[in-house]
Write an enzyme that holds these catalytic residues in place. Structure first.
Site, PDB file in Angstrom:
ATOM      1  N   GLY A 126     -18.527  30.727   9.713  1.00 11.07           N
ATOM      2  CA  GLY A 126     -18.787  32.161   9.723  1.00 11.07           C
ATOM      3  C   GLY A 126     -18.763  32.635   8.274  1.00 11.07           C
ATOM      4  O   GLY A 126     -17.836  32.294   7.520  1.00 11.07           O
TER       5      GLY A 126
ATOM      6  N   ASP B 227     -25.785  35.713   7.527  1.00  9.13           N
ATOM      7  CA  ASP B 227     -25.276  34.800   6.501  1.00  9.13           C
ATOM      8  C   ASP B 227     -25.787  35.160   5.114  1.00  9.13           C
ATOM      9  O   ASP B 227     -25.136  34.877   4.113  1.00  9.13           O
ATOM     10  CB  ASP B 227     -25.661  33.356   6.845  1.00  9.13           C
ATOM     11  CG  ASP B 227     -24.818  32.883   8.023  1.00  9.13           C
ATOM     12  OD1 ASP B 227     -25.207  33.169   9.173  1.00  9.13           O
ATOM     13  OD2 ASP B 227     -23.748  32.302   7.782  1.00  9.13           O
TER      14      ASP B 227
ATOM     15  N   LYS C 167     -27.677  32.495  12.276  1.00  8.98           N
ATOM     16  CA  LYS C 167     -27.716  31.235  13.033  1.00  8.98           C
ATOM     17  C   LYS C 167     -29.088  30.996  13.672  1.00  8.98           C
ATOM     18  O   LYS C 167     -29.718  31.925  14.175  1.00  8.98           O
ATOM     19  CB  LYS C 167     -26.626  31.283  14.110  1.00  8.98           C
ATOM     20  CG  LYS C 167     -26.478  30.053  14.975  1.00  8.98           C
ATOM     21  CD  LYS C 167     -26.338  28.771  14.194  1.00  8.98           C
ATOM     22  CE  LYS C 167     -25.213  28.775  13.195  1.00  8.98           C
ATOM     23  NZ  LYS C 167     -25.302  27.644  12.229  1.00  8.98           N
TER      24      LYS C 167
HETATM   25  O1  MRU Z   1     -22.803  27.847  11.151  1.00 12.09           O
HETATM   26  P1  MRU Z   1     -21.858  29.000  11.334  1.00 12.09           P
HETATM   27  O2  MRU Z   1     -21.055  28.930  12.578  1.00 12.09           O
HETATM   28  O3  MRU Z   1     -21.010  29.203  10.092  1.00 12.09           O
HETATM   29  O4  MRU Z   1     -22.817  30.249  11.459  1.00 12.09           O
HETATM   30  C1  MRU Z   1     -22.261  31.511  11.671  1.00 12.09           C
HETATM   31  C2  MRU Z   1     -23.261  32.571  11.826  1.00 12.09           C
HETATM   32  O5  MRU Z   1     -24.448  32.354  11.792  1.00 12.09           O
HETATM   33  C3  MRU Z   1     -22.719  33.959  11.926  1.00 12.09           C
HETATM   34  O6  MRU Z   1     -23.513  34.749  12.751  1.00 12.09           O
HETATM   35  C4  MRU Z   1     -22.699  34.579  10.517  1.00 12.09           C
HETATM   36  O7  MRU Z   1     -22.034  33.725   9.624  1.00 12.09           O
HETATM   37  C5  MRU Z   1     -22.034  35.909  10.505  1.00 12.09           C
HETATM   38  S1  MRU Z   1     -20.295  35.799  10.748  1.00 12.09           S
HETATM   39  C6  MRU Z   1     -19.634  37.353  10.670  1.00 12.09           C
END
Ligand code: MRU
Length: 353
Positions: free
Chosen positions: A52, A243, A254
């Site tokens: 995240g 991200d 994601k």
């Molecule tokens: O691969 P991850 O689990 O780190 O991806 C997380 C996401 O895509 C979240 O939606 C994003 O980081 C926002 S978290 C507040």
């Protein structure tokens, strides 16, 4: 304080190390892991023990403190210490490429290193305190995002979300799920549809867990189902995290988020992104410049260690996709909801910081 929030911080500095929830164990185990070296922090980010965007930002900031503690033992001159520490900071920033919060938080630590006039001990203490400050601010920021976001959640709404942008993707409270939490606190008829989010199933493993702990009604669906429920009029809005957001509003999140955004546009369902300003990368003009992480084939070919496909089949596994700004109704931040034209509203947002 919600039930979930009162129990844990996803990541927290404890005395001389970083303590985090081990997110690889969900949903079978809710456990913590103590990270005590810089290399272990690099690996924890890469292997997604912590994940995240805002959470890995804090992990990066803690990683710099861990390396500083290790370098202190090498009896270096202050100049040598600083130059080696800056190198280590840059190294941690390479652990995952897409979420800009990682680079942002490490940059905050590098500013402390460059501006400090203290001796090595004093500098390490300043880095530690800065990490703790970033942790505390993260929760405050998320609550503001939640409160702004709750204003656009219709009464009794069903909110679709993808992946996990919750308390477990941040230090606490969450961005997209912060909006859900704040909306639910005002109106307990609000509910969530959570996309499973293949391949790592953050929606199934993490979002359903934290929302259920908070007593927020949640329905798990698989990734391909969103259009079906939108057509039936069962989804009132989409709210996802981010991200990295480019200066024009293009948003990396994601993998699968883009598909949800297209479906939402077609069915006239408003699609919102909830993210702190630290997720906005004004150094890039559009999403074309965002580096998309490629992850292992096993994440796609296997579930719980068991193969689900023909052996040797070709696999491509991008971890993120970019939703074009035209599909985004608003970007919910700690300074308010940004609306198109994002090139303008993003610049304004930074002025209001
Ligand atoms: O691969 P991850 O689990 O780190 O991806 C997380 C996401 O895509 C979240 O939606 C994003 O980081 C926002 S978290 C507040």
């Amino acid at each position: 304080m919600t039930e979930f929030q009162s129990k844990i911080r996803t990541i927290e500095w404890v005395d001389t190390f970083s303590r985090m929830v081990d997110q690889t164990k969900f949903p079978y185990e809710f456990s913590f892991v103590d990270i005590k070296t810089g290399q272990d922090m690099f690996d924890a980010i890469k292997t997604m023990i912590v994940r995240g965007a805002p959470a890995i930002g804090i992990a990066g900031a803690h990683g710099v403190v861990l390396y500083a503690q290790e370098l202190e033992k090498e009896n270096l001159s202050r100049d040598e210490f600083v130059s080696k520490l800056l190198e280590k900071a840059d190294y941690i920033a390479t652990s995952r490429p897409t979420a800009v919060n990682l680079m942002w938080a490490i940059e905050k630590q590098k500013e402390v290193i460059k501006n400090s006039t203290s001796d090595i001990k004093g500098l390490i203490e300043e880095l530690k305190q800065n990490g703790i400050k970033l942790e505390n601010e993260d929760i405050e920021i998320n609550k503001k995002i939640g409160d702004y976001g709750a204003e656009v959640v219709p009464k009794g709404a069903t909110i679709l979300t993808h992946c996990n942008a919750g308390a477990l993707a941040t230090v606490g409270y969450g961005t997209a799920l912060g909006v859900v939490r704040s909306a639910f606190a005002k109106d307990n008829t609000v509910q969530v549809f959570a996309d499973e989010t293949r391949p790592r199933q953050q929606g199934a493993r993490i979002t359903t867990l934290e929302l259920t702990m908070d007593g927020i009604p949640t329905t798990l669906i698989t990734d391909g189902m969103c259009s079906y429920f939108m057509k039936k009029g069962m989804i009132d809005m989409v709210c996802v995290g981010a991200d990295r957001i480019a200066a024009n509003g293009d948003t990396a999140n994601k993998i699968g988020t883009y598909t949800v955004a297209i479906a939402a546009k077609y069915h006239n369902v408003p699609f919102y992104v909830a993210a702190p300003l630290s997720t906005i990368d004004t150094s890039i003009k559009s999403g074309d410049e965002i580096v998309i992480e490629e992850r292992s084939r096993e994440e796609v070919t296997h579930i719980n260690g068991k193969s689900i496909c023909a052996e040797g089949v070709n696999v491509i596994n991008p971890g993120f996709d970019v939703t074009p700004h035209e599909l985004i109704a608003g970007i919910i931040t700690e300074v308010g909801i940004l609306r198109p034209d994002y090139n303008k509203s993003i610049i304004e947002a930074f002025k209001n910081q």
